[in-house]
Design a protein around this motif. Structure first.
Motif, PDB file in Angstrom:
ATOM      1  N   SER A  30      49.172  35.928 -45.949  1.00 23.09           N
ATOM      2  CA  SER A  30      47.906  35.204 -46.134  1.00 23.09           C
ATOM      3  C   SER A  30      48.164  33.849 -46.794  1.00 23.09           C
ATOM      4  CB  SER A  30      46.915  36.021 -46.970  1.00 23.09           C
ATOM      5  OG  SER A  30      47.221  35.966 -48.356  1.00 23.09           O
ATOM      6  N   ASN A  31      49.172  33.799 -47.691  1.00 23.55           N
ATOM      7  CA  ASN A  31      49.515  32.518 -48.308  1.00 23.55           C
ATOM      8  C   ASN A  31      49.980  31.514 -47.254  1.00 23.55           C
ATOM      9  OD1 ASN A  31      48.957  33.611 -50.818  1.00 23.55           O
ATOM     10  ND2 ASN A  31      51.087  34.166 -51.222  1.00 23.55           N
ATOM     11  N   TYR A  32      50.749  32.011 -46.310  1.00 25.32           N
ATOM     12  CA  TYR A  32      51.190  31.160 -45.197  1.00 25.32           C
ATOM     13  C   TYR A  32      49.986  30.655 -44.412  1.00 25.32           C
ATOM     14  CZ  TYR A  32      51.824  30.798 -40.136  1.00 25.32           C
ATOM     15  OH  TYR A  32      51.702  30.435 -38.823  1.00 25.32           O
ATOM     16  N   CYS A  33      49.040  31.533 -44.100  1.00 25.38           N
ATOM     17  CA  CYS A  33      47.871  31.143 -43.305  1.00 25.38           C
ATOM     18  C   CYS A  33      47.086  30.028 -43.985  1.00 25.38           C
ATOM     19  CB  CYS A  33      46.954  32.354 -43.085  1.00 25.38           C
ATOM     20  SG  CYS A  33      47.655  33.642 -42.036  1.00 25.38           S
ATOM     21  N   ILE A  34      46.876  30.182 -45.286  1.00 29.35           N
ATOM     22  CA  ILE A  34      46.070  29.197 -45.999  1.00 29.35           C
ATOM     23  C   ILE A  34      46.832  27.887 -46.167  1.00 29.35           C
ATOM     24  CG2 ILE A  34      44.948  28.705 -48.208  1.00 29.35           C
ATOM     25  CD1 ILE A  34      44.149  31.680 -48.273  1.00 29.35           C
ATOM     26  N   ASP A  35      48.139  27.978 -46.384  1.00 29.82           N
ATOM     27  CA  ASP A  35      48.943  26.756 -46.458  1.00 29.82           C
ATOM     28  C   ASP A  35      48.941  26.033 -45.112  1.00 29.82           C
ATOM     29  OD1 ASP A  35      50.942  25.091 -48.018  1.00 29.82           O
ATOM     30  OD2 ASP A  35      52.147  25.627 -46.270  1.00 29.82           O
ATOM     31  N   ARG A  36      48.998  26.777 -44.030  1.00 33.52           N
ATOM     32  CA  ARG A  36      48.929  26.174 -42.698  1.00 33.52           C
ATOM     33  C   ARG A  36      47.582  25.474 -42.505  1.00 33.52           C
ATOM     34  NH1 ARG A  36      51.024  26.313 -37.604  1.00 33.52           N
ATOM     35  NH2 ARG A  36      49.557  26.351 -35.844  1.00 33.52           N
ATOM     36  N   GLU A  63      40.415  25.950 -39.576  1.00 32.70           N
ATOM     37  CA  GLU A  63      39.444  26.991 -39.936  1.00 32.70           C
ATOM     38  C   GLU A  63      39.948  28.368 -39.533  1.00 32.70           C
ATOM     39  OE1 GLU A  63      34.860  28.474 -39.032  1.00 32.70           O
ATOM     40  OE2 GLU A  63      35.693  26.774 -37.937  1.00 32.70           O
ATOM     41  N   LYS A  64      40.505  28.481 -38.324  1.00 29.65           N
ATOM     42  CA  LYS A  64      41.002  29.774 -37.852  1.00 29.65           C
ATOM     43  C   LYS A  64      42.121  30.293 -38.756  1.00 29.65           C
ATOM     44  CE  LYS A  64      42.928  32.192 -33.839  1.00 29.65           C
ATOM     45  NZ  LYS A  64      43.899  32.916 -34.698  1.00 29.65           N
ATOM     46  N   ALA A  65      43.068  29.423 -39.114  1.00 27.57           N
ATOM     47  CA  ALA A  65      44.175  29.834 -39.976  1.00 27.57           C
ATOM     48  C   ALA A  65      43.663  30.296 -41.330  1.00 27.57           C
ATOM     49  CB  ALA A  65      45.159  28.681 -40.135  1.00 27.57           C
ATOM     50  N   CYS A  66      42.706  29.550 -41.884  1.00 29.85           N
ATOM     51  CA  CYS A  66      42.192  29.904 -43.207  1.00 29.85           C
ATOM     52  C   CYS A  66      41.419  31.216 -43.166  1.00 29.85           C
ATOM     53  CB  CYS A  66      41.308  28.772 -43.736  1.00 29.85           C
ATOM     54  SG  CYS A  66      41.030  28.851 -45.520  1.00 29.85           S
ATOM     55  N   ARG A  67      40.616  31.406 -42.126  1.00 33.05           N
ATOM     56  CA  ARG A  67      39.857  32.661 -42.019  1.00 33.05           C
ATOM     57  C   ARG A  67      40.804  33.857 -41.873  1.00 33.05           C
ATOM     58  NH1 ARG A  67      34.520  32.252 -41.932  1.00 33.05           N
ATOM     59  NH2 ARG A  67      33.538  30.282 -41.302  1.00 33.05           N
ATOM     60  N   ASP A  68      41.909  33.656 -41.160  1.00 27.00           N
ATOM     61  CA  ASP A  68      42.900  34.735 -41.057  1.00 27.00           C
ATOM     62  C   ASP A  68      43.417  35.108 -42.443  1.00 27.00           C
ATOM     63  OD1 ASP A  68      42.652  34.811 -38.321  1.00 27.00           O
ATOM     64  OD2 ASP A  68      44.438  33.599 -37.913  1.00 27.00           O
ATOM     65  N   GLY A  69      43.741  34.091 -43.230  1.00 26.18           N
ATOM     66  CA  GLY A  69      44.247  34.348 -44.577  1.00 26.18           C
ATOM     67  C   GLY A  69      43.221  34.998 -45.476  1.00 26.18           C
ATOM     68  N   VAL A  70      41.989  34.519 -45.405  1.00 31.96           N
ATOM     69  CA  VAL A  70      40.910  35.082 -46.231  1.00 31.96           C
ATOM     70  C   VAL A  70      40.639  36.532 -45.839  1.00 31.96           C
ATOM     71  CG1 VAL A  70      38.440  34.921 -46.741  1.00 31.96           C
ATOM     72  CG2 VAL A  70      39.848  32.856 -46.732  1.00 31.96           C
ATOM     73  N   ASP A  71      40.624  36.823 -44.542  1.00 29.53           N
ATOM     74  CA  ASP A  71      40.362  38.190 -44.080  1.00 29.53           C
ATOM     75  C   ASP A  71      41.450  39.152 -44.554  1.00 29.53           C
ATOM     76  OD1 ASP A  71      38.069  37.352 -42.855  1.00 29.53           O
ATOM     77  OD2 ASP A  71      38.921  37.238 -40.835  1.00 29.53           O
ATOM     78  N   ILE A  72      42.704  38.707 -44.533  1.00 29.78           N
ATOM     79  CA  ILE A  72      43.803  39.549 -45.027  1.00 29.78           C
ATOM     80  C   ILE A  72      43.579  39.880 -46.495  1.00 29.78           C
ATOM     81  CG2 ILE A  72      46.271  39.609 -45.567  1.00 29.78           C
ATOM     82  CD1 ILE A  72      46.683  37.842 -43.052  1.00 29.78           C
ATOM     83  N   LEU A 104      38.485  31.608 -50.458  1.00 33.62           N
ATOM     84  CA  LEU A 104      37.153  31.060 -50.193  1.00 33.62           C
ATOM     85  C   LEU A 104      37.096  29.576 -50.532  1.00 33.62           C
ATOM     86  CD1 LEU A 104      34.851  33.900 -51.619  1.00 33.62           C
ATOM     87  CD2 LEU A 104      35.469  33.482 -49.221  1.00 33.62           C
ATOM     88  N   PHE A 105      37.768  29.196 -51.616  1.00 32.41           N
ATOM     89  CA  PHE A 105      37.835  27.792 -52.034  1.00 32.41           C
ATOM     90  C   PHE A 105      38.431  26.929 -50.915  1.00 32.41           C
ATOM     91  CE2 PHE A 105      40.851  24.616 -53.727  1.00 32.41           C
ATOM     92  CZ  PHE A 105      39.981  23.732 -54.335  1.00 32.41           C
ATOM     93  N   HIS A 106      39.545  27.373 -50.352  1.00 32.39           N
ATOM     94  CA  HIS A 106      40.193  26.600 -49.289  1.00 32.39           C
ATOM     95  C   HIS A 106      39.351  26.580 -48.011  1.00 32.39           C
ATOM     96  CE1 HIS A 106      44.073  25.545 -51.105  1.00 32.39           C
ATOM     97  NE2 HIS A 106      43.926  26.671 -51.789  1.00 32.39           N
ATOM     98  N   LEU A 107      38.717  27.701 -47.693  1.00 27.37           N
ATOM     99  CA  LEU A 107      37.856  27.740 -46.516  1.00 27.37           C
ATOM    100  C   LEU A 107      36.655  26.811 -46.712  1.00 27.37           C
ATOM    101  CD1 LEU A 107      37.259  28.889 -43.740  1.00 27.37           C
ATOM    102  CD2 LEU A 107      36.181  30.877 -44.848  1.00 27.37           C
ATOM    103  N   GLY A 108      36.133  26.773 -47.932  1.00 23.97           N
ATOM    104  CA  GLY A 108      35.037  25.853 -48.242  1.00 23.97           C
ATOM    105  C   GLY A 108      35.446  24.406 -48.032  1.00 23.97           C
ATOM    106  N   ASN A 109      36.667  24.057 -48.458  1.00 18.91           N
ATOM    107  CA  ASN A 109      37.157  22.695 -48.244  1.00 18.91           C
ATOM    108  C   ASN A 109      37.251  22.364 -46.759  1.00 18.91           C
ATOM    109  OD1 ASN A 109      37.513  21.539 -50.797  1.00 18.91           O
ATOM    110  ND2 ASN A 109      39.427  22.637 -51.130  1.00 18.91           N
ATOM    111  N   CYS A 110      37.705  23.325 -45.973  1.00 12.23           N
ATOM    112  CA  CYS A 110      37.840  23.115 -44.529  1.00 12.23           C
ATOM    113  C   CYS A 110      36.474  22.877 -43.884  1.00 12.23           C
ATOM    114  CB  CYS A 110      38.529  24.319 -43.897  1.00 12.23           C
ATOM    115  SG  CYS A 110      38.887  24.128 -42.131  1.00 12.23           S
ATOM    116  N   LEU A 111      35.497  23.727 -44.211  1.00 15.14           N
ATOM    117  CA  LEU A 111      34.161  23.579 -43.637  1.00 15.14           C
ATOM    118  C   LEU A 111      33.492  22.297 -44.109  1.00 15.14           C
ATOM    119  CD1 LEU A 111      32.827  27.250 -43.832  1.00 15.14           C
ATOM    120  CD2 LEU A 111      33.926  26.084 -41.915  1.00 15.14           C
TER     121      LEU A 111
END
Length: 469
Positions: free
Chosen positions: A71-77, A91-100, A116-123
């Motif tokens: 998940s760390n990889y997903c969010i870093d990506r 967004e897809k990469a971050c959601r994968d990480g958040v879901d994990i 959630l913080f990183h996904l918020g930044n993406c959105l």
């Protein structure tokens, strides 16, 4: 008025959920995440993506695709793709990480909140501000309720919400969040780079509402903290120089602004950071200086170089590209190339309307440029309409007790003065004068300009009355 959006970038803490014999691998992943962070800072996004792919293969091989490590990889990506403006993939990469993290750790875990913080930044970058705000607030609830609150992460999330408010024109709410984030860091008893980053954004709000003296006070403190911690050969030192120079530029002190912009530019050049948002913004600001000094060819050269970088890193439909494009319209207007100016203003307005919305301050400031252009061409009916529209947006976002609102009032009053609508002009001048006396202070150059305009208005009125008599 340009705004340098300096974001607080959060390096993810790595949770060690694998068995102890895998700790060396976790350390490897942690180190590689720091490498991608630095590559992003340097604008080397292709290299960052390559290293990120190495992280993904390593995490999958050792811990599997359902691990927190993966998940760390997903969010870093996601962070790398955000910087490349590939937002759908991000967004897809971050959601994968958040879901994990949701499956492995649960919805009340601080690592889930960081996701959630990183996904918020993406959105937020995608203009989906309501969804982003909901995610930031959800993250804050989790972080606040966690038994051992990581104050660094908590303040970063507050700061992220402040940046969202800044992007959506909710400036006073943004200021409160930035001040709250800075206070959390200050309460820890030391001033570090996170504290400086939070305080930097406090200064950004003051600059955005034309409160330049307060912005200078804040940004000089940021400069002192950064100089003490990282020295003068660091990108953060250059950011502070750039921001202070912005204030001097806005105050028409070009003799102070120019050398600071040039020093910042030289720092980034020596560091090899010439494909970064910071460097592009600095070139644009130098263009503004030379435009004010009426060195037109040099100003245009800097504007075009800045735009080339923004196009490479953000694309032509991004608000940052529009911010860099608008000064070119201002320059064209001021040298009498009205047709070109109108075309560029229209392009900028379309970008802001489509990305930030029709009620955003940047939309209003672009309409203000169009109004000034119409006024210069003698199309006062069009100018009046644009001034009124921009005035309403600024009133609803920045507030009536602000420098931008007062400036637009004065410009609209000039239109009424020229068109002979004296009662309307006098009423606006009175309102403007009241704003300065009650909120802004009367010791500013802009207030002196207002008094001069009013004296011209009074003199013309007096001449008219004598003629009538």
């Amino acid at each position: 008025m340009p705004l340098i959006r300096t974001l607080v970038l959060l390096i993810l803490p790595i949770a060690l959920f694998a068995q102890s014999q895998d700790s060396l691998v976790h350390h490897q992943v942690d180190s590689l995440l720091n490498v991608t962070f630095q590559l992003r800072q340097d604008g080397k996004l292709d290299e960052a993506l390559t290293v990120n792919e190495q992280i993904g293969k390593l995490a999958e091989e050792i811990a599997g695709k359902e691990s927190v490590l993966y998940s760390n990889y997903c969010i870093d990506r996601c962070e790398t793709l955000r910087d490349r403006s590939e937002l759908d993939q991000a967004e897809k990469a971050c959601r994968d990480g958040v879901d994990i993290r949701k499956r492995r750790l649960g919805e009340n875990h601080p690592e889930y909140a960081i996701g959630l913080f990183h996904l918020g930044n993406c959105l937020k970058d995608m203009g989906r501000f309501d969804e982003a705000e909901e995610l930031f607030n959800e993250a804050l609830v989790i972080q606040k309720d966690t038994a051992t609150v990581d104050r660094i992460v908590y303040s970063a999330t507050i700061n992220g919400l402040g940046i969202l408010y800044l992007r959506t024109g909710r400036l006073m709410e943004a200021l409160q969040k930035f001040e709250d984030a800075a206070a959390i860091k200050k309460a820890q008893g030391h001033k570090d780079l996170d504290y400086a980053a939070n305080l930097n954004n406090v200064g950004a709000v003051h600059y955005y509402i034309d409160n330049y003296r307060e912005a200078l006070t804040v940004w000089f403190e940021v400069l002192n903290v950064r100089t003490e911690l990282v020295g003068k050969e660091h990108s953060l030192y250059a950011v502070s120089l750039n921001n202070i120079a912005l204030c001097y530029q806005a105050m028409s002190k070009m003799e102070l602004a120019e050398p600071m912009f040039l020093e910042a530019k030289d720092v980034w050049s020596k560091l090899g950071q010439t494909s970064t948002p910071w460097y592009a913004g600095c070139l644009n600001n130098l263009g503004r200086v030379y435009a004010e000094l009426e060195v037109t060819d040099q100003a245009e050269d800097y504007f075009l170089k800045s735009l080339q970088i923004w196009e490479q890193i953000r694309g032509r439909e991004h608000p940052d590209y529009a911010l860099a494009l608008r000064p070119l319209a201002d320059l064209s207007k001021n040298i009498g190339h009205y047709k070109k100016a109108d075309s560029v203003y229209t392009q900028v307005l379309d970008i802001f309307t489509n990305t930030l919305g029709p009620e955003h301050p940047e939309t209003a400031f672009t309409m203000l440029g169009q109004a000034n252009l119409a006024s210069m061409q003698g199309d006062f009916q069009k100018a009046e309409k644009l001034y009124i529209s921009s005035l309403e947006i600024v009133k609803n976002t920045i507030g009536h007790a602000s420098q931008p609102y007062a400036n637009i009032l004065a410009s609209l009053a000039k239109v009424y003065m020229v068109t002979g609508e004296t009662q309307k002009a006098d009423k606006l001048y009175e309102e403007c004068d009241g704003i300065y006396k009650e909120y802004l202070g009367t010791d500013q150059n802009t207030y002196g300009g207002l008094l001069f305009d009013r004296s011209l208005f009074s003199e013309s009125q007096s001449r008219y009355q004598k003629t009538e008599a």
